[in-house]
Design a protein around this motif. Structure first.
Motif, PDB file in Angstrom:
ATOM      1  N   ASP A  26      75.294  27.213 -16.174  1.00  0.00           N
ATOM      2  CA  ASP A  26      74.191  27.415 -15.238  1.00  0.00           C
ATOM      3  C   ASP A  26      72.872  27.135 -15.961  1.00  0.00           C
ATOM      4  O   ASP A  26      72.336  27.996 -16.656  1.00  0.00           O
ATOM      5  CB  ASP A  26      74.251  28.857 -14.725  1.00  0.00           C
ATOM      6  N   LYS A  28      69.955  26.932 -14.887  1.00  0.00           N
ATOM      7  CA  LYS A  28      68.841  27.778 -14.441  1.00  0.00           C
ATOM      8  C   LYS A  28      68.830  29.106 -15.209  1.00  0.00           C
ATOM      9  O   LYS A  28      67.774  29.588 -15.598  1.00  0.00           O
ATOM     10  CB  LYS A  28      68.927  28.029 -12.940  1.00  0.00           C
ATOM     11  N   ARG A  29      70.011  29.682 -15.410  1.00  0.00           N
ATOM     12  CA  ARG A  29      70.096  30.915 -16.196  1.00  0.00           C
ATOM     13  C   ARG A  29      69.708  30.614 -17.647  1.00  0.00           C
ATOM     14  O   ARG A  29      69.015  31.400 -18.290  1.00  0.00           O
ATOM     15  CB  ARG A  29      71.496  31.511 -16.111  1.00  0.00           C
ATOM     16  N   ASP A 109      74.904  27.976 -21.045  1.00  0.00           N
ATOM     17  CA  ASP A 109      73.792  27.891 -20.096  1.00  0.00           C
ATOM     18  C   ASP A 109      72.548  27.320 -20.776  1.00  0.00           C
ATOM     19  O   ASP A 109      71.869  26.454 -20.225  1.00  0.00           O
ATOM     20  CB  ASP A 109      73.462  29.274 -19.526  1.00  0.00           C
TER      21      ASP A 109
END
Length: 128
Positions: A26, A28-29, A109
């Motif tokens: 992810d 974005k994380r 991430d």
């Protein structure tokens, strides 16, 4: 012949099972953690902030693979570990928010964010 078909079916099932459990990073994380934890620490040090767009995707991959931080004195993984997040969570909301995220997932991430934001990435990023 029957044994060959059984072995092939078993191999196909193993491949399916392993791909079903693969973690999809992810970015974005990773961006939230990088900007809130990594950048905040770097700004306070003589190095200053390090924007993802200062390196290429290959350079970031090599950096993460080498796992060296602070001229080899520390490891990158140390700063992504649950122990590190626990030690700073009282003063860092992102560290507190991601306190229970597995170390490797969070590292993946961050790698996804760095790859996306790299100089030659899909969306070169700064940390402003």
């Amino acid at each position: 012949m029957k044994t060959t078909k059984t072995l092939m079916a078993g191999a196909a099932l193993c491949l399916l099972a392993s791909s079903a459990f693969a973690y999809d990073a992810d970015w974005k994380r990773g961006r939230v953690y990088y900007r809130s934890v990594c950048t905040s620490c770097h700004v306070a040090s003589p190095i200053g902030s390090i924007n993802p767009s200062t390196k290429t995707k290959a350079e970031w991959a090599n950096y993460l693979k080498a796992d060296k931080q602070a001229k080899g004195k520390d490891t990158v993984k140390q700063y992504v570990s649950k122990a590190y997040r626990a030690s700073i969570k009282s003063g860092n909301k992102a560290a507190e928010k991601f306190a229970t995220v597995p170390d490797q997932e969070l590292l993946d991430d961050i790698a996804a964010f760095l790859t996306k934001g790299a100089k030659d990435g899909d969306a070169p990023a700064t940390c402003s």
